[in-house]
Design an enzyme around this catalytic site. Sequence first.
Site, PDB file in Angstrom:
ATOM      1  N   LYS A  26      37.886  12.758 -19.336  1.00  0.00           N
ATOM      2  CA  LYS A  26      39.338  12.667 -19.894  1.00  0.00           C
ATOM      3  C   LYS A  26      40.343  13.596 -18.786  1.00  0.00           C
ATOM      4  O   LYS A  26      41.274  13.154 -18.247  1.00  0.00           O
ATOM      5  CB  LYS A  26      39.524  12.952 -21.420  1.00  0.00           C
ATOM      6  CG  LYS A  26      38.922  11.771 -22.170  1.00  0.00           C
ATOM      7  CD  LYS A  26      39.240  12.047 -23.662  1.00  0.00           C
ATOM      8  CE  LYS A  26      38.680  10.954 -24.709  1.00  0.00           C
ATOM      9  NZ  LYS A  26      38.807  11.276 -26.002  1.00  0.00           N
TER      10      LYS A  26
ATOM     11  N   LYS B 112      42.393  30.948 -26.211  1.00  0.00           N
ATOM     12  CA  LYS B 112      42.817  29.564 -25.755  1.00  0.00           C
ATOM     13  C   LYS B 112      43.617  28.939 -26.826  1.00  0.00           C
ATOM     14  O   LYS B 112      44.198  28.035 -26.579  1.00  0.00           O
ATOM     15  CB  LYS B 112      41.106  28.937 -25.686  1.00  0.00           C
ATOM     16  CG  LYS B 112      41.253  27.545 -24.900  1.00  0.00           C
ATOM     17  CD  LYS B 112      39.850  27.281 -24.803  1.00  0.00           C
ATOM     18  CE  LYS B 112      39.977  25.614 -24.233  1.00  0.00           C
ATOM     19  NZ  LYS B 112      38.528  25.343 -23.979  1.00  0.00           N
TER      20      LYS B 112
ATOM     21  N   MET C 162      36.760  14.876 -36.295  1.00  0.00           N
ATOM     22  CA  MET C 162      37.138  13.891 -35.547  1.00  0.00           C
ATOM     23  C   MET C 162      35.765  13.278 -34.719  1.00  0.00           C
ATOM     24  O   MET C 162      35.713  12.387 -34.075  1.00  0.00           O
ATOM     25  CB  MET C 162      37.831  14.474 -34.229  1.00  0.00           C
ATOM     26  CG  MET C 162      39.332  14.593 -34.771  1.00  0.00           C
ATOM     27  SD  MET C 162      40.468  15.907 -33.524  1.00  0.00           S
ATOM     28  CE  MET C 162      40.113  14.904 -32.043  1.00  0.00           C
TER      29      MET C 162
ATOM     30  N   TYR D 241      31.945  11.287 -35.582  1.00  0.00           N
ATOM     31  CA  TYR D 241      31.527  10.652 -36.514  1.00  0.00           C
ATOM     32  C   TYR D 241      30.136  10.256 -36.362  1.00  0.00           C
ATOM     33  O   TYR D 241      29.563  10.280 -35.195  1.00  0.00           O
ATOM     34  CB  TYR D 241      32.494   9.033 -36.550  1.00  0.00           C
ATOM     35  CG  TYR D 241      32.174   8.158 -35.531  1.00  0.00           C
ATOM     36  CD1 TYR D 241      30.976   7.379 -35.048  1.00  0.00           C
ATOM     37  CD2 TYR D 241      32.890   8.398 -34.056  1.00  0.00           C
ATOM     38  CE1 TYR D 241      31.024   6.673 -33.905  1.00  0.00           C
ATOM     39  CE2 TYR D 241      32.616   7.986 -32.852  1.00  0.00           C
ATOM     40  CZ  TYR D 241      31.623   6.849 -32.937  1.00  0.00           C
ATOM     41  OH  TYR D 241      31.645   6.283 -31.812  1.00  0.00           O
TER      42      TYR D 241
ATOM     43  N   LYS E 190      30.764   2.635 -29.128  1.00  0.00           N
ATOM     44  CA  LYS E 190      31.216   1.223 -30.041  1.00  0.00           C
ATOM     45  C   LYS E 190      32.102   0.748 -29.648  1.00  0.00           C
ATOM     46  O   LYS E 190      32.709  -0.377 -30.184  1.00  0.00           O
ATOM     47  CB  LYS E 190      31.347   1.911 -31.519  1.00  0.00           C
ATOM     48  CG  LYS E 190      30.223   2.378 -32.330  1.00  0.00           C
ATOM     49  CD  LYS E 190      30.418   2.790 -33.745  1.00  0.00           C
ATOM     50  CE  LYS E 190      29.355   3.025 -34.653  1.00  0.00           C
ATOM     51  NZ  LYS E 190      28.314   4.250 -34.251  1.00  0.00           N
TER      52      LYS E 190
ATOM     53  N   GLY F 194      39.956  22.643 -27.319  1.00  0.00           N
ATOM     54  CA  GLY F 194      39.725  22.262 -26.214  1.00  0.00           C
ATOM     55  C   GLY F 194      40.385  20.707 -25.893  1.00  0.00           C
ATOM     56  O   GLY F 194      41.376  20.591 -26.598  1.00  0.00           O
ATOM     57  N   GLY F 195      39.766  19.860 -25.113  1.00  0.00           N
ATOM     58  CA  GLY F 195      40.377  18.637 -24.868  1.00  0.00           C
ATOM     59  C   GLY F 195      40.702  17.660 -26.252  1.00  0.00           C
ATOM     60  O   GLY F 195      41.767  17.136 -26.361  1.00  0.00           O
TER      61      GLY F 195
ATOM     62  N   ARG G   7      37.203  29.400 -31.359  1.00  0.00           N
ATOM     63  CA  ARG G   7      36.347  30.922 -31.226  1.00  0.00           C
ATOM     64  C   ARG G   7      36.934  31.947 -30.334  1.00  0.00           C
ATOM     65  O   ARG G   7      36.794  32.936 -30.328  1.00  0.00           O
ATOM     66  CB  ARG G   7      34.811  30.508 -30.807  1.00  0.00           C
ATOM     67  CG  ARG G   7      33.967  31.369 -30.814  1.00  0.00           C
ATOM     68  CD  ARG G   7      32.663  30.838 -30.730  1.00  0.00           C
ATOM     69  NE  ARG G   7      32.146  29.771 -31.444  1.00  0.00           N
ATOM     70  CZ  ARG G   7      31.781  30.039 -32.775  1.00  0.00           C
ATOM     71  NH1 ARG G   7      31.555  31.020 -33.169  1.00  0.00           N
ATOM     72  NH2 ARG G   7      31.382  28.598 -33.442  1.00  0.00           N
TER      73      ARG G   7
END
Length: 272
Positions: free
Chosen positions: A66, A157, A215, A217, A16, A130-131, A153
């Site tokens: 990223k 980390k 985060m 959608y 979008k 994660g990222g 999980r």
Amino acid sequence: MTDHYAVIGNPISHSKSPLIHTEFARQTNQDLDYIAREIALDDLETGLKQLQTEGFKGINITVPFKEMAWQLVADKSEHAERAGAINTLVFNDDGSFFGDNTDGIGLCRDLTDNNQVELTGKRILLLGAGGAARGVVEPLLSYSPTELIIANRTASKAHDLALLFNEFGNVTGLGFDDITGRFDVVINATSASLHGNVPPLPDSLLNNNACCYDMMYSNTDTAFITWAKNHDATKTIDGLGMLIEQAAEAFRIWRGVKPETKVVMNKIRNYS
């Protein structure tokens, strides 16, 4: 002369971002265009050089590039350096790049400005390490929550991520099975929700007046938003506002003007 910008990813056709930045440009009378371009998974560096050769002024970067961009770009903001990921790139006239990460600013602005969610003095749970999670830890801690728990999980980390940011506030990492107590704000930074899955969460997770934020959608409720509603969350919010707010911050970095986001959010939501 029209300036050129883009978002890169793979896949990218669903994005979008071109709609959002076109609205920003119209609103602020900026002479620019903005496209989505798919880059080969194994050829980010060539893709960036091609965009620069074509005269692009800057780009947004999304999955899965990223972290790769972070490794390629030497000149980064302090926040992007710690976040380990770049989502906004400026192409300088001398051929160099400048990288930044606006994801955390986008999340926090959507929570606090658009949805009046209080973060200061609250107990916050961040799902995932994660990222997506890494980019928002420092901005969340800047609001001085009582405690930020990162649950993943793989517990190690989450623990490592918490250690990376422990100088900025009270942050702890643990496994999903070790979550205890109730939370005022729960943020899902995993992609499991888009696949119909929710991390294993205790039924007694939410405080009174709790907010649950995904985060991710979708045009319909994600699995996490459905879980939150079923567990009587007072507020449930998906990630469209975060997407628009992080885009607005990128636009400000490029153009020196911050667009109004609420009007754009309504247009994009209705367009969906």
